[in-house]
Design a protein around this motif. Sequence first.
Motif, PDB file in Angstrom:
ATOM      1  N   THR A 109       0.849  -1.187   0.000  1.00 53.08           N
ATOM      2  CA  THR A 109       0.000   0.000   0.000  1.00 53.08           C
ATOM      3  C   THR A 109       0.884   1.236   0.000  1.00 53.08           C
ATOM      4  O   THR A 109       1.695   1.424   0.899  1.00 53.08           O
ATOM      5  N   CYS A 110       0.722   2.043  -1.001  1.00 54.48           N
ATOM      6  CA  CYS A 110       1.532   3.250  -1.107  1.00 54.48           C
ATOM      7  C   CYS A 110       1.084   4.267  -0.058  1.00 54.48           C
ATOM      8  O   CYS A 110      -0.086   4.613   0.016  1.00 54.48           O
ATOM      9  N   PRO A 111       2.019   4.744   0.778  1.00 53.42           N
ATOM     10  CA  PRO A 111       1.651   5.705   1.816  1.00 53.42           C
ATOM     11  C   PRO A 111       1.369   7.098   1.251  1.00 53.42           C
ATOM     12  O   PRO A 111       0.794   7.941   1.921  1.00 53.42           O
ATOM     13  N   ASN A 112       1.748   7.302   0.023  1.00 57.06           N
ATOM     14  CA  ASN A 112       1.570   8.608  -0.589  1.00 57.06           C
ATOM     15  C   ASN A 112       0.207   8.759  -1.248  1.00 57.06           C
ATOM     16  O   ASN A 112      -0.522   9.701  -0.996  1.00 57.06           O
ATOM     17  N   THR A 136       6.198   7.391  -6.571  1.00 61.76           N
ATOM     18  CA  THR A 136       6.993   7.666  -5.372  1.00 61.76           C
ATOM     19  C   THR A 136       7.905   6.479  -5.099  1.00 61.76           C
ATOM     20  O   THR A 136       7.482   5.336  -5.221  1.00 61.76           O
ATOM     21  N   ILE A 137       9.152   6.763  -4.761  1.00 63.03           N
ATOM     22  CA  ILE A 137      10.059   5.695  -4.370  1.00 63.03           C
ATOM     23  C   ILE A 137       9.889   5.434  -2.873  1.00 63.03           C
ATOM     24  O   ILE A 137      10.149   6.302  -2.054  1.00 63.03           O
ATOM     25  N   LEU A 138       9.437   4.230  -2.547  1.00 59.17           N
ATOM     26  CA  LEU A 138       9.252   3.873  -1.144  1.00 59.17           C
ATOM     27  C   LEU A 138      10.524   3.251  -0.610  1.00 59.17           C
ATOM     28  O   LEU A 138      11.176   2.474  -1.281  1.00 59.17           O
ATOM     29  N   LYS A 139      10.849   3.597   0.635  1.00 58.06           N
ATOM     30  CA  LYS A 139      11.964   2.985   1.328  1.00 58.06           C
ATOM     31  C   LYS A 139      11.453   2.428   2.649  1.00 58.06           C
ATOM     32  O   LYS A 139      10.453   2.906   3.171  1.00 58.06           O
ATOM     33  N   SER A 154       7.479  -2.929   5.652  1.00 54.84           N
ATOM     34  CA  SER A 154       6.946  -1.617   6.006  1.00 54.84           C
ATOM     35  C   SER A 154       5.583  -1.349   5.393  1.00 54.84           C
ATOM     36  O   SER A 154       4.702  -0.792   6.034  1.00 54.84           O
ATOM     37  N   TYR A 155       5.413  -1.742   4.148  1.00 55.00           N
ATOM     38  CA  TYR A 155       4.206  -1.325   3.428  1.00 55.00           C
ATOM     39  C   TYR A 155       3.367  -2.482   2.894  1.00 55.00           C
ATOM     40  O   TYR A 155       2.278  -2.283   2.383  1.00 55.00           O
ATOM     41  N   GLY A 156       3.891  -3.701   2.985  1.00 52.56           N
ATOM     42  CA  GLY A 156       3.134  -4.835   2.491  1.00 52.56           C
ATOM     43  C   GLY A 156       2.245  -5.425   3.560  1.00 52.56           C
ATOM     44  O   GLY A 156       2.420  -5.161   4.742  1.00 52.56           O
TER      45      GLY A 156
END
Length: 71
Positions: free
Chosen positions: A12-15, A40-43, A54-56
């Motif tokens: 899930t993209c936080p942006n 957006t580049i997620l780190k 972090s985001y999955g």
Amino acid sequence: MENTVILQSTITCPNCGSQKEETMPTDACQFFYKCTKCETILKPKPGDCCVFCSYGNVACPPIQINKSCCK
Ligand SMILES: [Zn+2]
């Protein structure tokens, strides 16, 4: 070893909030992920080893089989 490791994780993209199912590599952590929608580049967040942690919705394979991840 018969471990059931889930290789699909929905990021899930936080942006922009868009969700995308991705296949995780089993032998390495993915440190960067580019959102397919807003680019957006997620780190990883501090303390997390990869973008899937972090985001999955599923932690990365090394975490699932209780191996310490690449740090
Ligand atoms: Zn996005």
